[in-house]
Design a protein around this motif. Sequence first.
Motif, PDB file in Angstrom:
ATOM      1  N   PHE A 195       0.847  -1.182   0.000  1.00 31.87           N
ATOM      2  CA  PHE A 195       0.000   0.000   0.000  1.00 31.87           C
ATOM      3  C   PHE A 195       0.886   1.237   0.000  1.00 31.87           C
ATOM      4  CE2 PHE A 195       0.598  -1.076   4.464  1.00 31.87           C
ATOM      5  CZ  PHE A 195       0.780   0.141   5.113  1.00 31.87           C
ATOM      6  N   ALA A 196       0.298   2.357  -0.390  1.00 30.51           N
ATOM      7  CA  ALA A 196       1.060   3.603  -0.473  1.00 30.51           C
ATOM      8  C   ALA A 196       0.362   4.684   0.333  1.00 30.51           C
ATOM      9  CB  ALA A 196       1.211   4.049  -1.927  1.00 30.51           C
ATOM     10  N   THR A 197       1.151   5.582   0.898  1.00 25.47           N
ATOM     11  CA  THR A 197       0.623   6.753   1.596  1.00 25.47           C
ATOM     12  C   THR A 197       1.410   7.976   1.146  1.00 25.47           C
ATOM     13  OG1 THR A 197       2.130   6.476   3.492  1.00 25.47           O
ATOM     14  CG2 THR A 197      -0.018   5.385   3.628  1.00 25.47           C
ATOM     15  N   THR A 198       0.773   9.142   1.231  1.00 21.66           N
ATOM     16  CA  THR A 198       1.479  10.385   0.947  1.00 21.66           C
ATOM     17  C   THR A 198       1.424  11.264   2.185  1.00 21.66           C
ATOM     18  OG1 THR A 198      -0.520  11.417   0.046  1.00 21.66           O
ATOM     19  CG2 THR A 198       0.982  10.345  -1.515  1.00 21.66           C
ATOM     20  N   GLY A 199       2.461  12.082   2.362  1.00 22.61           N
ATOM     21  CA  GLY A 199       2.537  12.917   3.562  1.00 22.61           C
ATOM     22  C   GLY A 199       3.189  14.248   3.299  1.00 22.61           C
ATOM     23  N   CYS A 200       3.432  14.978   4.376  1.00 20.20           N
ATOM     24  CA  CYS A 200       4.067  16.290   4.353  1.00 20.20           C
ATOM     25  C   CYS A 200       3.322  17.278   3.475  1.00 20.20           C
ATOM     26  CB  CYS A 200       5.526  16.197   3.891  1.00 20.20           C
ATOM     27  SG  CYS A 200       6.521  15.086   4.880  1.00 20.20           S
ATOM     28  N   PRO A 201       1.985  17.443   3.660  1.00 24.55           N
ATOM     29  CA  PRO A 201       1.248  18.393   2.827  1.00 24.55           C
ATOM     30  C   PRO A 201       1.669  19.827   3.091  1.00 24.55           C
ATOM     31  CG  PRO A 201      -0.086  17.740   4.697  1.00 24.55           C
ATOM     32  CD  PRO A 201       1.169  16.914   4.759  1.00 24.55           C
ATOM     33  N   GLY A 202       1.627  20.662   2.039  1.00 25.10           N
ATOM     34  CA  GLY A 202       1.906  22.078   2.196  1.00 25.10           C
ATOM     35  C   GLY A 202       3.381  22.428   2.220  1.00 25.10           C
ATOM     36  N   LYS A 203       4.253  21.424   2.089  1.00 28.79           N
ATOM     37  CA  LYS A 203       5.686  21.701   2.075  1.00 28.79           C
ATOM     38  C   LYS A 203       6.185  21.721   0.636  1.00 28.79           C
ATOM     39  CE  LYS A 203       6.639  19.814   6.668  1.00 28.79           C
ATOM     40  NZ  LYS A 203       7.482  18.927   7.466  1.00 28.79           N
ATOM     41  N   ILE A 204       7.413  22.205   0.456  1.00 26.93           N
ATOM     42  CA  ILE A 204       7.972  22.320  -0.889  1.00 26.93           C
ATOM     43  C   ILE A 204       8.154  20.950  -1.512  1.00 26.93           C
ATOM     44  CG2 ILE A 204      10.004  23.065  -2.191  1.00 26.93           C
ATOM     45  CD1 ILE A 204      10.301  25.354  -0.219  1.00 26.93           C
ATOM     46  N   SER A 205       8.499  19.952  -0.718  1.00 24.80           N
ATOM     47  CA  SER A 205       8.594  18.594  -1.238  1.00 24.80           C
ATOM     48  C   SER A 205       7.613  17.707  -0.492  1.00 24.80           C
ATOM     49  CB  SER A 205      10.022  18.040  -1.081  1.00 24.80           C
ATOM     50  OG  SER A 205      10.355  17.918   0.277  1.00 24.80           O
ATOM     51  N   SER A 206       7.042  16.771  -1.215  1.00 31.69           N
ATOM     52  CA  SER A 206       6.061  15.858  -0.648  1.00 31.69           C
ATOM     53  C   SER A 206       6.611  14.449  -0.731  1.00 31.69           C
ATOM     54  CB  SER A 206       4.738  15.959  -1.420  1.00 31.69           C
ATOM     55  OG  SER A 206       3.801  15.047  -0.910  1.00 31.69           O
ATOM     56  N   GLN A 207       6.357  13.640   0.295  1.00 27.96           N
ATOM     57  CA  GLN A 207       6.897  12.292   0.296  1.00 27.96           C
ATOM     58  C   GLN A 207       5.826  11.251   0.040  1.00 27.96           C
ATOM     59  OE1 GLN A 207       9.228  12.086   4.028  1.00 27.96           O
ATOM     60  NE2 GLN A 207      11.027  12.050   2.735  1.00 27.96           N
ATOM     61  N   LEU A 208       6.213  10.256  -0.729  1.00 29.73           N
ATOM     62  CA  LEU A 208       5.403   9.078  -0.990  1.00 29.73           C
ATOM     63  C   LEU A 208       6.054   7.915  -0.253  1.00 29.73           C
ATOM     64  CD1 LEU A 208       3.309   7.396  -2.842  1.00 29.73           C
ATOM     65  CD2 LEU A 208       5.306   7.032  -4.295  1.00 29.73           C
TER      66      LEU A 208
END
Length: 320
Positions: free
Chosen positions: A261-274
Amino acid sequence: MQEDSAHSPSYTVPCEDYVHVVEFSPFSSGVPASLLAYGGNQYVVVGTCLFQEEDMEVEGVEFNVLRAFHHELRVDSLAWSPESRLDRVPTIRLCTAAADRKLRLLTSDLQERHEVKVMEGHTSYINHLVFEPTEGKQVASVSDDHTCRLWDLEGNETAVLRLRSPGISVCWHPEEMFKLMVAEKKGTIRFYDLVTQQAILSLDCGHCGPLMSADWCLTNTIKVGGVAGNDWLIWDITRSRWVEGVYVVLFRWSLANENLFATTGCPGKISSQLFIHHLGHPQPVMIGSSAVGSGLSWHRTLPLCAVGSDRKLCFWMTEM
């Protein structure tokens, strides 16, 4: 996790504008390539993707635009119909949601025929929608108006399920068309029998915070995953058990492997992580980093997921 441990996308495809939502079709297209749609400000682009893992003659990824459709407003959510195919007589059918609280059912033969049906009934923001996956004759949508609504392909509202808080995710059982999962912001996930329109099972995320996203594992329907507060959660329906992870925004199960499964995080930052996770490993098996991204979708047969970004699509391939 260390920022320098993050992987760049395996493949990218340039786009003309910011991509707000991206979705692989979870259904066979009738040809070797997969259908993919992405939406932005006043447009939806439909195309095909073929990766080198599927065809050795392809270098990286081959993306072909089939058609770009005008969309009156920014596309906030998008779902594929199982009737979309490219063999025989080509048919594209998908449904979108926008900030005007309306659904739009788009049907095209990629030539002259192009129809849009506007479906009205929700009184607040629409968070998610899905087609019934066996025949594609119904659409379910959930909204901040505390309802889950069902629609036919003529644009008629056929049922309304009253919720106790905003609906944030909706998933249909892959084989039993009378079973529907609805996730609510207050932290409850209910499974409905659509014949009686009654809940037959419910899950709760406890005191983890508001539920932001949920997904039903369609390759093994005893598994449900979600995002609540700062954690990802996984339930085993047969045991009503959950475990938690780290700060994330979206959760999606792989269609190719029930343990990925996949999740995404760090919203609103210059870089976003998957983050790509495997249930057999305590740590993510891959971390991807890109410019701020939107949307999250898995390829139908490959361990590959897509995220939209600023003027590009990003794809990450991982091992099974």
